[in-house]
Every structure is written in structure tokens, then in C-alpha cells.
Scaffold this active site. Sequence first.
Site, short mmCIF file in Angstrom:
data_model
loop_
_atom_site.label_atom_id
_atom_site.label_comp_id
_atom_site.label_asym_id
_atom_site.label_seq_id
_atom_site.Cartn_x
_atom_site.Cartn_y
_atom_site.Cartn_z
N SER A 72 0.78 -0.93 -0.25
CA SER A 72 -0.25 -0.27 0.17
C SER A 72 1.03 1.29 -0.24
O SER A 72 1.85 1.45 0.63
CB SER A 72 -0.45 0.57 1.12
OG SER A 72 -1.81 1.28 1.56
N ASN A 73 0.85 2.12 -1.23
CA ASN A 73 1.29 3.49 -1.74
C ASN A 73 0.90 4.19 -0.16
O ASN A 73 1.28 4.76 0.61
CB ASN A 73 0.91 4.17 -2.14
CG ASN A 73 1.57 3.46 -3.33
OD1 ASN A 73 2.78 3.37 -3.06
ND2 ASN A 73 0.95 2.93 -4.80
#
Length: 328
Positions: free
Chosen positions: A77-78
Amino acid sequence: MFPANRSFPKVPLIQTPTPLHRLSHLSKDLNLDLWIKRDDLTGFAMGGNKGRKLEYVIADALQKDAEVIVGCGSLQSNFIRHLAAACSVYGIVCAAALMDLPFNEPEDKPSQPGLQPTNGNALLDRILGADLRVFPDGTWNELDAHRADLVAEYQAKGKRVYDIPIGGSSALSAFAFVEAAEELKGHSFDWIVFASSSGSTQTGLSYAFHETNTNIQGIACDPEPEMVEDFVDLAAQLDTLLGQTKGLKADDFRWDLDSVGPGYGIPSKEGESALQLMARREGIFLDPIYTAKAFAGLIRLSEAGKIAGKVLFWHTGGTPALFALQDA
Ligand SMILES: *Cc1c(COP(=O)(O)O)cnc(C)c1O
């Protein structure tokens, strides 16, 4: 364009306006007047669109005296990378429930590997010292339930917890993209194309350009047609936040589901070609999970004659995930 003439408390994290420039080689290749908005260069924690949301989210958490922020997402996940970094800056504990590859329904369980589980964003999260809880792959609802457990765990320790939805999508996060639209002043784009997932980017931009000559085209990175309900819901929340009555409906969102490929979090062949094309023609890196698929979608829609003229590709970031690609 809808003027973002309201202001809400925010903390400084990113460098704006992000660069906006023309892509001369790809304009020729694709027979478009193609431009790029460089939210990969927001400058905070290796860049990306999540910095825009977190300026508002962190301010809100600070106002509420939060000691811990609990989020959830995929291992790559960014959003969690940005959240952990922003929490570091403001002395807040970041805790996150994670799965390698969450999916929508049990029958959608991915049969292909995604990115490496230890490099890329997962490595950066560990460097940032976030409290990371990794669960076996399951549905997004199960992931959400793990997040709720983590909230309860910290509350039981007497901590003030701020609970944040997947991808950080809230009305304030969507507002960040209404505001970002102002950075395009002086241009009139026929199309704006970008990677769409939890909905803040799509909702904010669609809201800003509603009933204008600029078409807002999201390219889905999750195989979930019902996500559009979340966009409608977020737009209603924006109406409330801004005291407006735009009432955006499902039809007001242009949203293409044909570039998801093998599934959320899994690179696609089409995306890999688009990623190489952008690198080899313009020297710009895309990421395998969002922007490569979005750019592949842009190419496909342009070849089908569905988009034309002055087109903006909004690069939403995500490049650290490149370093988690499985050996090609
Ligand atoms: C999160 C993310 C998106 C999607 O943005 P949403 O506002 O969640 O829809 C697109 N691209 C990248 C690189 C992202 O990290």
C-alpha cells in the site's frame, strides 16, 4: 471549474503545485496533445497522491488529539507508506492491518503472485517503524475487521485512536483533489485520465470538473464495479462539507474497468508494456499496480477513438512498488 474557495485545517507535508508538462514523444506516438501531472513528485515520503489527502487527515487527527492512527491496506500500500511517514513527522503512532493481496469475494482470490512481500513499500513501512500486523490473504471486509480489532486493542490500552478508512478516502481527502484541480488553471484539457481505487481522486476531480468541458476518466485498479457507489457517497459527503447541492450520481463518474488485468495488486501484461513505453519514450517511471494500468487504459481508449485532443495523464505515484516486482 468548481472553485475550491473553502479552507480546512491542514498540515504541510507536500510540495505543490506539482509539475505539469507536455509529453512530446508520446504526443506524437499516440496522436494526442498529451500532458502529465506529476503527483509522483509531491516530494514527501517518495511522492504520490496520498500526501494530498494526509495533509487534511493528519490535521484532523491532531485536532482530535489522536495518539495512534490505525489504517489498513495491502502489503504494498502506498497509503500506509505515506501514513506511517506522516505519523512520524507529527509524533503519532501508526498501526496498520495488512494483507499481501486482499480481494473482494472468496471466488476472486488471486491465483497469481503479486509483488514481493518484503521489498518496496513493505520495506519502507518497516524503516518508518510502524506497528504492522500482517494477516493471511482474505476479503477486504476481513481486512477491515482486523483494523477494527487493532483499534480496540489500542483503546484497551487507554490510547486515543483515530481510525482511518481504506486508502484514506474521506470527504476531506476528496476535497484535497478539488483543491488540486486548481493547479490546472490556465489549461483546458479535454480529458483527465488517472488510476482510480478508493475514490478520493476520482470523486474530487469529478466534483471539480462537473458540468465543464473537461471529461474526468478514472481507470479502475480493483475489479469492483460497485465502487461507483462509494464515489456517489463521497460526493454527497463533499456536498455536505462544502454546503453544496451538486448531487453527483453514478452516471457522473466515467470509470473504466478493462485494465485491471489479473486483479488488484497483480501487475498486468498491458500495464508492463505501458510502463516500458513511458520509461523509454519520456524517461518517466510508472508503478506496476496503479499508474501503469491507468496509462495502458489511456492508450487503449485513445486507440479506440474514445479519447482525443488535449489529454492530461495524472501520475498518482506509487513508484516504490517497482522495487517489489518479482524477477521478470
Ligand atoms: C491510492 C493510489 C491511487 C488511487 O487513488 P484513490 O484516491 O485511492 O482512488 C492511484 N495511484 C496510486 C499510485 C495510488 O497509490
